[in-house]
Design an enzyme around this catalytic site. Structure first.
Site, PDB file in Angstrom:
ATOM      1  N   TYR A  40       0.860  -1.184   0.000  1.00 55.83           N
ATOM      2  CA  TYR A  40       0.000   0.000   0.000  1.00 55.83           C
ATOM      3  C   TYR A  40       0.898   1.235   0.000  1.00 55.83           C
ATOM      4  CZ  TYR A  40      -4.390   2.471   0.574  1.00 55.83           C
ATOM      5  OH  TYR A  40      -5.465   3.278   0.372  1.00 55.83           O
ATOM      6  N   LYS A  95     -19.744 -21.048 -11.279  1.00 54.95           N
ATOM      7  CA  LYS A  95     -18.967 -20.823 -12.500  1.00 54.95           C
ATOM      8  C   LYS A  95     -17.548 -20.388 -12.152  1.00 54.95           C
ATOM      9  CE  LYS A  95     -19.747 -20.513 -17.051  1.00 54.95           C
ATOM     10  NZ  LYS A  95     -20.610 -21.375 -17.864  1.00 54.95           N
TER      11      LYS A  95
END
Length: 423
Positions: A40, A95
């Site tokens: 970060y 999926k």
């Protein structure tokens, strides 16, 4: 009691020990203050500036290149119809699991509360920068055609409606093998397609690309044969309007070498199967209940080759054979789209794999002592570990050949196993 038990088993599977089937994992070391500063602020500013200056660097510094969005509005969820967006989420998560399990493709499932095509299209366009590809799923016809066409036009990443092209690719792979076994050719075969929705239209379009003859294709809907004298045809149906005096399914079945069912259960009779010419090919793909059961079809014919959408019969047309590997190949060359040539290449590669000796791992998965190319094995098993070698390489090469790839053929890939060019 058995039905209740199975229902509860399915609910428990999705609920325990944690709700859902997906989680996000961290892919970089993240245990020290130094690593925090890289992940970060302030370190993250460096890839931000790199991507600002060169957007292609997003593939280098972020997960974009291996991230697909599986997107639905729930208007055609499985065989359940319009369930709404939220209720489609278990299917979209499923999926995602298949993408990850079979081809190591990461997925965010996205359920859009957007039945209006324009709203759907605009939303997907706005979120598309996140992803390397878009898999559309369970969107009702005719809106699915409009949505896919618009997104392909507006985006520079692959957009693939699996209910259309995924089904079409598996159908084509199985059919070219079945016709060869029946001593027939795609160019000469008369094909009846029952069902003029997304899968039916896409399947016929792909077969035409691979050498079928438009004059030999008879598409049927709930009103019978789609013919040129009808004035109620959508743009998609109109392409398949036959110049013929034949009007009913009974009429066309008498001349059909191939029947492809993408409609609904128990819509074809034993008498219709019995009326077909010698050595027919029957793809009864309505799921879970086919247009005609293999038992009924084989009770009137002993010269047919048959496929269904079910796993408890030979020759299952299962989309998991296609979409994970098609996207794998497209992502690995940073393709801008999945075009017809890439679909043809996938179908050819899949058909070729079914002709290869079956490995022991597949025999064990199916609890069989022997399996080989023939009437009961025209489509590879979903458990064949070689799918990851055969299909992505063919798709990637086709993307390169047709100019939609951003990168060269991956060095870690095997050489393409089939000719990716159309006939």
């Amino acid at each position: 009691m058995a039905e209740y038990s199975r229902k509860q088993e399915a609910l428990d599977y999705h609920a325990k020990p944690k709700p859902g089937k997906l989680a996000i994992s961290v892919t970089k070391p993240f245990t020290t203050y130094g690593e925090l500063s890289l992940a970060y602020t302030p370190g993250v500013a460096e890839p931000v500036k790199a991507i600002r200056d060169n957007p292609e660097d997003a593939f280098l510094y972020t997960s974009k290149g291996n991230l697909v969005a599986v997107i639905s509005n729930g208007t055609a969820t499985l065989g359940l119809g319009n369930t709404g967006a939220l209720a489609s989420k278990p299917v979209m998560e499923g999926k995602a699991v298949l993408f990850k399990k079979f081809a190591d493709v990461n997925v965010f499932d996205i359920e859009l509360d957007a039945e209006d095509p324009k709203d759907f299209i605009d939303t997907v366009v706005r979120i598309a920068p996140t992803f390397g590809g878009i898999n559309l799923e369970d969107i009702a016809a005719p809106h699915c055609f409009e949505i896919e066409a618009a997104l392909i036009e507006r985006l520079d990443i692959p957009v693939f409606h699996d209910d259309q092209h995924g089904t079409a690719i598996i159908v084509a792979a199985g059919l070219i093998n079945a016709l060869e076994l029946q001593d027939k050719t795609l160019a000469d075969a008369k094909i009846v397609c029952m069902g003029a929705g997304a899968a039916g239209v896409a399947s016929m379009n792909l077969l035409l690309e691979m050498g079928a003859t438009l004059d030999n294709v008879y598409m049927c809907d709930s009103k019978g044969v789609i013919h040129s004298d009808r004035d109620d045809l959508s743009e998609q149906k109109a392409r398949f309007a036959s110049k013929t005096d034949l009007r009913t399914v009974d009429d066309v079945m008498k001349i059909a070498d191939v029947f492809i069912g993408l409609s609904g259960p128990d819509t074809v009779s034993k008498e219709q199967i019995g009326s077909m010419p010698a050595r027919p090919v029957i793809f009864a793909l309505s799921n879970p209940n086919p247009e005609i059961s293999p038992e009924d079809a084989k009770s009137v014919r002993d010269d047919l080759i048959m496929a269904t959408g079910r796993s408890d019969y030979p020759n299952q047309v299962n989309n998991v054979l296609g979409f994970p590997y098609i996207f794998r190949g497209a992502l690995d060359v940073r393709a801008r789209r999945i075009n017809m040539q890439m679909c043809v290449a996938a179908a050819k590669a899949m058909g070729e794999l079914a002709r290869q000796p079956v490995p022991n791992s597949v025999l064990e998965a199916h609890d069989q002592e022997q399996m080989s190319f023939g009437a009961d094995y025209i489509i590879p098993s979903p458990f064949d570990p070689r799918l990851i070698d055969f299909i992505p390489s063919a798709v990637a090469q086709a993307a390169i050949d047709t100019g939609v790839a951003r990168t060269e053929y991956p060095s870690h890939y095997p050489q393409p196993v089939v000719d990716t060019q159309t006939d």
